[in-house]
Design an enzyme around this catalytic site. Structure first.
Site, mmCIF file in Angstrom:
data_model
loop_
_atom_site.group_PDB
_atom_site.id
_atom_site.type_symbol
_atom_site.label_atom_id
_atom_site.label_comp_id
_atom_site.label_asym_id
_atom_site.label_seq_id
_atom_site.Cartn_x
_atom_site.Cartn_y
_atom_site.Cartn_z
ATOM 1 N N HIS A 178 -16.625 0.349 -18.464
ATOM 2 C CA HIS A 178 -17.892 -0.324 -19.123
ATOM 3 C C HIS A 178 -17.269 -1.023 -20.187
ATOM 4 O O HIS A 178 -17.877 -2.168 -20.476
ATOM 5 C CB HIS A 178 -18.806 0.772 -19.562
ATOM 6 C CG HIS A 178 -20.187 0.103 -19.650
ATOM 7 N ND1 HIS A 178 -21.255 0.952 -19.231
ATOM 8 C CD2 HIS A 178 -20.499 -0.758 -20.192
ATOM 9 C CE1 HIS A 178 -22.210 0.378 -19.620
ATOM 10 N NE2 HIS A 178 -22.047 -0.847 -20.183
ATOM 11 N N ARG A 316 -28.865 -6.039 -4.884
ATOM 12 C CA ARG A 316 -28.496 -5.081 -4.181
ATOM 13 C C ARG A 316 -29.029 -3.987 -4.350
ATOM 14 O O ARG A 316 -29.612 -3.517 -5.506
ATOM 15 C CB ARG A 316 -26.733 -4.629 -4.884
ATOM 16 C CG ARG A 316 -26.258 -3.417 -4.104
ATOM 17 C CD ARG A 316 -24.921 -3.094 -4.464
ATOM 18 N NE ARG A 316 -25.109 -2.607 -5.840
ATOM 19 C CZ ARG A 316 -24.028 -1.963 -6.762
ATOM 20 N NH1 ARG A 316 -22.726 -2.428 -6.414
ATOM 21 N NH2 ARG A 316 -24.321 -1.660 -7.860
ATOM 22 N N ASN A 428 -14.222 -3.873 -5.486
ATOM 23 C CA ASN A 428 -13.842 -2.668 -6.494
ATOM 24 C C ASN A 428 -13.699 -1.509 -5.488
ATOM 25 O O ASN A 428 -12.849 -0.744 -5.382
ATOM 26 C CB ASN A 428 -14.802 -2.473 -7.524
ATOM 27 C CG ASN A 428 -14.896 -3.495 -8.409
ATOM 28 O OD1 ASN A 428 -14.035 -4.113 -8.719
ATOM 29 N ND2 ASN A 428 -16.231 -3.678 -9.074
ATOM 30 N N ASP A 429 -14.844 -1.197 -4.648
ATOM 31 C CA ASP A 429 -14.947 -0.312 -3.725
ATOM 32 C C ASP A 429 -13.947 -0.539 -2.504
ATOM 33 O O ASP A 429 -13.310 0.329 -2.014
ATOM 34 C CB ASP A 429 -16.214 -0.010 -3.145
ATOM 35 C CG ASP A 429 -17.122 1.348 -3.888
ATOM 36 O OD1 ASP A 429 -16.308 2.440 -4.485
ATOM 37 O OD2 ASP A 429 -18.190 1.106 -4.295
ATOM 38 N N ARG A 439 -11.404 4.978 -7.743
ATOM 39 C CA ARG A 439 -11.316 3.638 -8.751
ATOM 40 C C ARG A 439 -11.496 4.345 -10.057
ATOM 41 O O ARG A 439 -11.430 3.632 -10.990
ATOM 42 C CB ARG A 439 -12.554 3.062 -8.367
ATOM 43 C CG ARG A 439 -13.989 3.635 -8.468
ATOM 44 C CD ARG A 439 -14.876 2.964 -7.652
ATOM 45 N NE ARG A 439 -15.440 1.504 -8.522
ATOM 46 C CZ ARG A 439 -16.455 0.855 -8.549
ATOM 47 N NH1 ARG A 439 -17.257 1.174 -7.345
ATOM 48 N NH2 ARG A 439 -16.843 0.251 -9.610
ATOM 49 N N CYS A 476 -18.266 -10.242 -5.198
ATOM 50 C CA CYS A 476 -18.968 -9.859 -6.518
ATOM 51 C C CYS A 476 -18.407 -8.588 -7.018
ATOM 52 O O CYS A 476 -19.065 -8.213 -8.045
ATOM 53 C CB CYS A 476 -20.455 -9.429 -6.071
ATOM 54 S SG CYS A 476 -20.808 -7.869 -4.926
#
EC number: 2.7.3.9
Length: 551
Positions: A178, A316, A428-429, A439, A476
């Protein structure tokens, strides 16, 4: 690891470390009274966050209120009470409960895993309250400075005085933390994963580069002046490059924003970009004890769509797992929820939740006239993609897509994309599943680096499949906001890039400085590398010198 572009120079302000429980804390003599004390500590934290929220801007206000809700969570209070009855003291009961919830959130992955920092921040503040110690966090300071910490909780990052914070350095954190995302949104240069960061004495002058990740302690005046001149040249270059994303020879690459709520939408809607490539809808659901109604969801989606007019908004659908955080969608315990019924798998198990969400999205799209495109997370097979496309069409929405974040879907992208209108790579995933590395595990950050050649191989396979299917393929994940990696992604065949709004200008500049053929050459350089650092250096060395010198 640089996570928010830009450079800065100034004195260090060290953030107070989190407060932990005493090792020798005795068991509570009166567990019931101790439970009241612990819950009072949580409520004190919540009230403090509410007070900060009342004086914060809209973006910070949402984050602070969400963190205050964690402090008020009754299931967390019940866990503390249980541990007090089992013989722990109040501070250790809080710490044990926080550890248990953090483990659950981390196992869920995605949005939930990224809330672990919030959870631990609440726990540390509650422990400080029951021990009568000062709350941890950023100290008051009046001189423009660089904030340095082990990690920054969202509640701390969101309330930073932007006029005083020149940059941020943390020892922990990652590309998707974050802190990284907020720093990019606020335009504050930031570096994470810096070993020894918390050992730099307060007041020490440092220079940081949020693009390369370099931090220079006690830099000489010539270095500082050169950095200042470079910063001025970059600002001038970014101001001169506007409009749709495109390479130097006119190949269009849509530049889009990642958003997570109404305030994000209002900020992004005012920016020079082509719409939204990822609207995370989880915030609508996370704080709800019951499933939000069609009417409730419609109003929120209407507010999100409105700032974008006729620009695209890619939504999403709910990306959550089958565990406690969603009380109305509990599918029971799973040994490994990150590899369990999350994302689309949850929607297939509880199709009524997806049906309500799609109905609300359709109503909001009709009310605003927005170009709404809906995609499903965690799609692994062509059959799953077909099922989702059918649900989207049944609700009158014109465009369906899938997130490609499972390597199996990337390798079979031609088949997976055949029944939908577009795909979007969640890097990311995708990195997490390709490299078998959590992650949220800071020690594995090198494996999670999106420059990993193996991850780029999987992206290349997905792009090839998308071309075969004749479907557009975007990115994304946070990797889209790295100007040099963006060049590689375009060279691999990616057609749109979605990122934190603060990163759009640098990516636009990088694209306008290279032809599509040059991007393809850079992609080959990255794929030929042996390590992420080799790939990064090879691309920077081969990129246009005027861009490599500025970014």
């Amino acid at each position: 690891m640089g996570v928010s572009p830009g450079s800065a120079y100034g004195p260090v302000v060290q953030v107070a470390s989190p407060v932990g429980p005493p090792r020798d804390e005795p068991a509570a003599a009166d567990p019931a009274a101790a439970a009241e004390q612990a819950i009072a500590g949580f409520m004190q934290v919540a009230e403090s966050l509410d007070a900060k929220a009342a004086q914060a801007d809209a973006s910070a206000r949402d984050i602070l209120k969400a963190t205050a809700m964690i402090a008020r969570d009754r299931s967390l209070h019940r866990a503390v009470t249980k541990h007090l009855s089992a013989g722990l003291g109040p501070a250790n009961a809080i710490a044990q409960s926080i550890d248990e919830f953090a483990e659950q959130f981390a196992a869920l992955g995605g949005y939930f895993a990224e809330r672990v920092t919030d959870l631990r921040d609440v726990g540390s503040r509650a422990i400080a309250a029951v021990l009568g110690e000062p709350a941890p966090g950023v100290p008051d300071f009046t001189e423009p400075s660089i904030v340095v910490a082990e990690d920054l909780a969202p509640a701390e990052t969101a309330t930073l005085d932007r006029s005083l914070v020149l940059g941020i350095i943390t020892r922990a954190g990652g590309l998707t933390s974050h802190t990284a995302i907020l720093a990019a949104q606020m335009g504050i240069p930031a570096v994470v994963q810096l070993a020894g960061a918390t050992e730099i004495p307060t007041g020490t002058p440092v220079a940081l580069d949020g693009g390369s990740g370099a931090v220079t302690v006690n830099p000489d005046p010539a270095f500082v002046e050169a950095q200042r001149e470079r910063r001025a040249r970059l600002a001038e270059a970014l101001a001169d490059v506007t409009g749709p994303g495109a390479t130097a020879d006119g190949h269009h690459v849509a530049l889009l924003a990642n958003i997570g709520g109404v305030h994000d939408a209002e900020l992004a809607g005012a920016e020079d970009l082509e719409g939204v490539g990822l609207f995370r809808t989880e915030f609508v659901f996370l704080s709800a004890d019951q499933e939000p109604t069609v009417e409730e969801q419609t109003e929120i989606y209407r507010q999100v769509f409105a700032p974008f007019g006729d620009r695209r908004v890619v939504v999403r659908t709910l990306d959550a797992g089958a565990d406690k955080p969603l009380a109305f969608a509990d599918l029971g315990a799973e040994d490994n929820p990150a590899l369990g019924r999350r994302g689309l798998r949850l929607s297939q198990a509880r199709p009524e939740i997806l049906a309500t969400q799609l109905e609300a999205l359709a109503a909001a799209a009709e009310a605003t006239g927005a170009d709404v495109r809906v995609m499903a997370p965690m799609v692994a097979t062509a059959a799953e993609a077909r099922w989702f496309a059918e649900q989207v069409r049944a609700n009158g929405l014109p465009s369906s897509g899938v997130m490609i974040e499972v390597p199996g879907a990337a390798l079979r992208a031609a088949q997976v994309l055949a029944s939908v209108d577009f795909g979007s790579l969640g890097t990311n995933d995708l990195a997490q599943y390709t490299m078998a590395a959590d992650r949220m595990e800071g020690e594995l950050s090198e494996l999670l680096d999106p420059w990993q050649p193996a991850v780029l191989d999987v992206i290349a396979a997905a792009a090839t499949g998308a071309r075969e299917a004749g479907k557009p393929l975007g990115v994304c994940g946070e990797s889209a906001g790295d100007p040099f990696l963006a060049l590689v992604l375009v060279g691999l065949g990616v057609t749109s890039l979605s990122m934190a709004t603060g990163k759009v200008r640098a990516v636009r500049l990088a694209l306008r400085s290279h032809t599509l053929e040059q991007c393809e050459v850079l992609a080959k350089e990255a794929l030929a590398a042996e390590s992420p650092e080799d790939a990064r250096q090879a691309v920077r060395a081969a990129a246009a010198p005027e861009v490599a010198e500025l970014l």
